[in-house]
Design an enzyme around this catalytic site. Structure first.
Site, PDB file in Angstrom:
ATOM      1  N   SER A   1       5.428   5.433   9.026  1.00 19.49           N
ATOM      2  CA  SER A   1       4.887   4.954   7.649  1.00 19.49           C
ATOM      3  C   SER A   1       5.956   5.425   6.380  1.00 19.49           C
ATOM      4  O   SER A   1       6.369   6.655   6.272  1.00 19.49           O
ATOM      5  CB  SER A   1       3.605   6.076   7.237  1.00 19.49           C
ATOM      6  OG  SER A   1       3.307   5.705   5.962  1.00 19.49           O
TER       7      SER A   1
ATOM      8  N   GLY B   1       2.107  -8.175   5.874  1.00 13.39           N
ATOM      9  CA  GLY B   1       1.407  -9.600   5.848  1.00 13.39           C
ATOM     10  C   GLY B   1       2.573 -10.469   6.099  1.00 13.39           C
ATOM     11  O   GLY B   1       3.614 -10.182   6.671  1.00 13.39           O
TER      12      GLY B   1
ATOM     13  N   ASN C   1       4.928   6.146   3.589  1.00 18.00           N
ATOM     14  CA  ASN C   1       4.270   6.591   2.408  1.00 18.00           C
ATOM     15  C   ASN C   1       4.073   8.058   2.555  1.00 18.00           C
ATOM     16  O   ASN C   1       3.078   8.800   1.686  1.00 18.00           O
ATOM     17  CB  ASN C   1       2.877   5.819   2.242  1.00 18.00           C
ATOM     18  CG  ASN C   1       2.912   4.386   1.633  1.00 18.00           C
ATOM     19  OD1 ASN C   1       3.793   4.208   0.824  1.00 18.00           O
ATOM     20  ND2 ASN C   1       2.219   3.600   2.476  1.00 18.00           N
ATOM     21  N   THR C   2       4.712   8.732   3.513  1.00 20.53           N
ATOM     22  CA  THR C   2       4.636  10.163   3.767  1.00 20.53           C
ATOM     23  C   THR C   2       5.978  10.495   3.607  1.00 20.53           C
ATOM     24  O   THR C   2       6.965  10.041   4.411  1.00 20.53           O
ATOM     25  CB  THR C   2       4.083  10.570   5.080  1.00 20.53           C
ATOM     26  OG1 THR C   2       2.568  10.298   4.912  1.00 20.53           O
ATOM     27  CG2 THR C   2       4.276  12.163   5.368  1.00 20.53           C
TER      28      THR C   2
ATOM     29  N   PHE D   1      -1.740   8.440   4.190  1.00 23.77           N
ATOM     30  CA  PHE D   1      -2.466   9.008   5.290  1.00 23.77           C
ATOM     31  C   PHE D   1      -3.920   9.827   4.752  1.00 23.77           C
ATOM     32  O   PHE D   1      -4.154  11.179   4.971  1.00 23.77           O
ATOM     33  CB  PHE D   1      -1.837  10.095   5.927  1.00 23.77           C
ATOM     34  CG  PHE D   1      -0.707   9.493   6.886  1.00 23.77           C
ATOM     35  CD1 PHE D   1      -0.686   8.229   7.053  1.00 23.77           C
ATOM     36  CD2 PHE D   1       0.372  10.376   7.434  1.00 23.77           C
ATOM     37  CE1 PHE D   1       0.352   7.747   8.036  1.00 23.77           C
ATOM     38  CE2 PHE D   1       1.384   9.837   8.389  1.00 23.77           C
ATOM     39  CZ  PHE D   1       1.284   8.362   8.495  1.00 23.77           C
TER      40      PHE D   1
ATOM     41  N   ASN E   1       5.255  -1.023  11.726  1.00 26.08           N
ATOM     42  CA  ASN E   1       4.682  -0.633  10.598  1.00 26.08           C
ATOM     43  C   ASN E   1       5.101  -1.736   9.240  1.00 26.08           C
ATOM     44  O   ASN E   1       5.669  -2.574   9.501  1.00 26.08           O
ATOM     45  CB  ASN E   1       5.039   0.828  10.448  1.00 26.08           C
ATOM     46  CG  ASN E   1       3.775   1.428   9.811  1.00 26.08           C
ATOM     47  OD1 ASN E   1       3.181   1.102   8.889  1.00 26.08           O
ATOM     48  ND2 ASN E   1       3.709   2.713  10.370  1.00 26.08           N
TER      49      ASN E   1
ATOM     50  N   LYS F   1       5.170   4.235  17.179  1.00 23.88           N
ATOM     51  CA  LYS F   1       5.194   3.174  16.327  1.00 23.88           C
ATOM     52  C   LYS F   1       6.435   3.219  15.413  1.00 23.88           C
ATOM     53  O   LYS F   1       6.403   4.372  14.701  1.00 23.88           O
ATOM     54  CB  LYS F   1       3.642   3.181  15.631  1.00 23.88           C
ATOM     55  CG  LYS F   1       3.820   2.018  14.335  1.00 23.88           C
ATOM     56  CD  LYS F   1       2.477   1.761  14.146  1.00 23.88           C
ATOM     57  CE  LYS F   1       2.000   0.588  13.111  1.00 23.88           C
ATOM     58  NZ  LYS F   1       0.789   0.336  12.549  1.00 23.88           N
TER      59      LYS F   1
ATOM     60  N   ASN G   1       0.655  -1.222   0.035  1.00 21.22           N
ATOM     61  CA  ASN G   1       0.044   0.024   0.009  1.00 21.22           C
ATOM     62  C   ASN G   1       0.845   1.301  -0.090  1.00 21.22           C
ATOM     63  O   ASN G   1       1.910   1.080   0.604  1.00 21.22           O
ATOM     64  CB  ASN G   1      -0.932   0.183   0.953  1.00 21.22           C
ATOM     65  CG  ASN G   1      -0.502   0.795   2.455  1.00 21.22           C
ATOM     66  OD1 ASN G   1      -0.422   2.025   2.455  1.00 21.22           O
ATOM     67  ND2 ASN G   1       0.028  -0.037   3.470  1.00 21.22           N
TER      68      ASN G   1
ATOM     69  N   TYR H   1      -3.940  -6.931  10.946  1.00 23.61           N
ATOM     70  CA  TYR H   1      -4.294  -6.051   9.690  1.00 23.61           C
ATOM     71  C   TYR H   1      -4.442  -6.818   8.669  1.00 23.61           C
ATOM     72  O   TYR H   1      -5.424  -7.262   8.046  1.00 23.61           O
ATOM     73  CB  TYR H   1      -3.577  -4.806   9.295  1.00 23.61           C
ATOM     74  CG  TYR H   1      -4.261  -3.805   8.572  1.00 23.61           C
ATOM     75  CD1 TYR H   1      -4.618  -4.259   7.361  1.00 23.61           C
ATOM     76  CD2 TYR H   1      -4.140  -2.482   8.821  1.00 23.61           C
ATOM     77  CE1 TYR H   1      -5.225  -3.299   6.376  1.00 23.61           C
ATOM     78  CE2 TYR H   1      -4.723  -1.461   7.874  1.00 23.61           C
ATOM     79  CZ  TYR H   1      -5.369  -1.887   6.672  1.00 23.61           C
ATOM     80  OH  TYR H   1      -6.010  -1.085   5.773  1.00 23.61           O
TER      81      TYR H   1
ATOM     82  N   GLY I   1       2.635  -9.058  10.072  1.00 19.20           N
ATOM     83  CA  GLY I   1       2.645 -10.592   9.842  1.00 19.20           C
ATOM     84  C   GLY I   1       2.064 -11.794  10.734  1.00 19.20           C
ATOM     85  O   GLY I   1       2.303 -12.846  10.896  1.00 19.20           O
TER      86      GLY I   1
END
Ligand SMILES: Cc1cc2nc3c(=O)[nH]c(=O)nc-3n(C[C@H](O)[C@H](O)[C@H](O)COP(=O)(O)O)c2cc1C
Length: 310
Positions: free
Chosen positions: A144, A237, A146-147, A84, A215, A186, A80, A287, A266
């Site tokens: 994260s 995962g 992704n930021t 955010f 994360n 985190k 992903n 998740y 995981g």
């Protein structure tokens, strides 16, 4: 007749006390599933002891362009780069205010994409203020992928610059609200041992209440090769499982027995849950396993939890 999912009744011996909160059992839902706190009651009915909403930013933002979430089903993985996407702190506070979930509500907080890194602390503090009344704990998300540059906030000085203003604001809010809401950090699974040691020292020095590890990962070369047509992002995962266990053991060694650790990454079945607890985790979050297996995973984990000491 009203259909309902059979929520397992849990043994009182599964209760976990951590950072001043009482969890009915160790298993919760990780951040990013309910970004806006819109499904807390429904998710809570599946039996989670805690739900971490968010990551929330002070102002609403759309996140990255789609497509931004991919299934690599053959390896029980998600990739992903959501970035955010969320409706902002005021909206999430209002949603949580209206929910009747009786479990623990965690709120993951972050910074807006257009806030410069040097001003990141202002965003975390703004989220703390807006969400303080409705949160049972806060997770400071500095991990994260992704930021842009967010993970740089894990460097000791940068982390200190985020934690100290949050602690100060928390002390002030604790007086006005009559409750002290714990602050957790985190972290990323992609840290070497030396950096992990520095982060642990920083967290302890500044009175952080707990750590969530970890994360999503930016992945090994092999993993990235499997997803080469899908673009960048964080993997979650099954491939996270080995590091997901290893990082708990490393953290326990660095932090000693008293420091609360939440394992994320995981956990795909009951055995995986037991392995994290045996490695030293106090609490667990799922998740991707929940995405692939649905509510049956919650029941499976709750059924095996009494066997952790076997
Ligand atoms: C689609 C997606 C969105 C996520 N969003 C967030 C987020 O907003 N904040 C956060 O701290 N973690 C987020 N995560 C990371 C998860 O909370 C979790 O730490 C990670 O996926 C590892 O656990 P898992 O292997 O059980 O999925 C997200 C994960 C996924 C797959």
């Amino acid at each position: 007749m009203r259909a309902h999912w059979p929520v397992p009744t849990v043994d009182p011996s599964l209760t976990v006390e951590a950072f001043g909160l009482r969890f009915a059992h160790p298993l919760g839902l990780a951040a990013g599933f309910d970004k806006n706190g819109e499904y807390v009651d429904a998710l809570g009915a599946l039996g989670f002891s805690h739900i971490e909403v968010g990551t929330v930013t002070p102002r609403p933002q759309p996140g990255n362009p789609r497509p931004r979430l991919f299934r690599l089903r053959h390896i029980q993985t998600l990739l992903n780069r959501m970035g955010f996407n969320n409706q902002g702190a005021d909206y999430v506070a209002a949603r949580l205010q209206r929910s009747s979930y009786r479990g623990i509500r965690g709120v993951s907080i972050g910074k807006n994409a257009d806030t410069p890194l040097e001003r990141a602390a202002d965003d975390y503090v703004a989220c703390l203020r807006k969400l303080y009344a409705v949160a049972d704990y806060f997770a400071i998300n500095v991990s994260s992928p992704n930021t842009q540059r967010l993970r740089e906030l894990q460097a000791p000085d940068a982390l200190t610059d985020v934690i100290v203003p949050l602690q100060q604001e928390r002390e002030r809010l604790a007086k006005t609200h009559g409750k002290r809401v714990p602050l957790l950090v985190k972290i990323s699974p992609d840290l070497d041992r030396e950096v992990l040691r520095d982060i642990c020292a920083t967290m302890k020095r500044h009175g952080v209440d707990g750590v969530i590890a970890a994360n999503t990962t930016v992945g090994s070369t092999t993993l990235r090769a499997l997803a080469k047509d899908l673009g960048t992002g964080g993997f979650s995962g099954m491939p996270l499982a080995p590091r997901g266990i290893g990082i708990i053991a490393d953290l326990r060694e660095e932090l000693g027995n008293a420091f609360p650790i939440i394992a994320s990454g995981g956990i795909m079945d009951g055995e995986g849950a037991l392995m994290r607890l045996r490695a030293g985790a106090n609490l667990l979050q799922v998740y991707t396993g929940f995405v692939y297996r649905g509510p049956a995973l919650v029941n499976e984990i709750l059924e095996v939890l009494p066997h952790v000491a076997d």
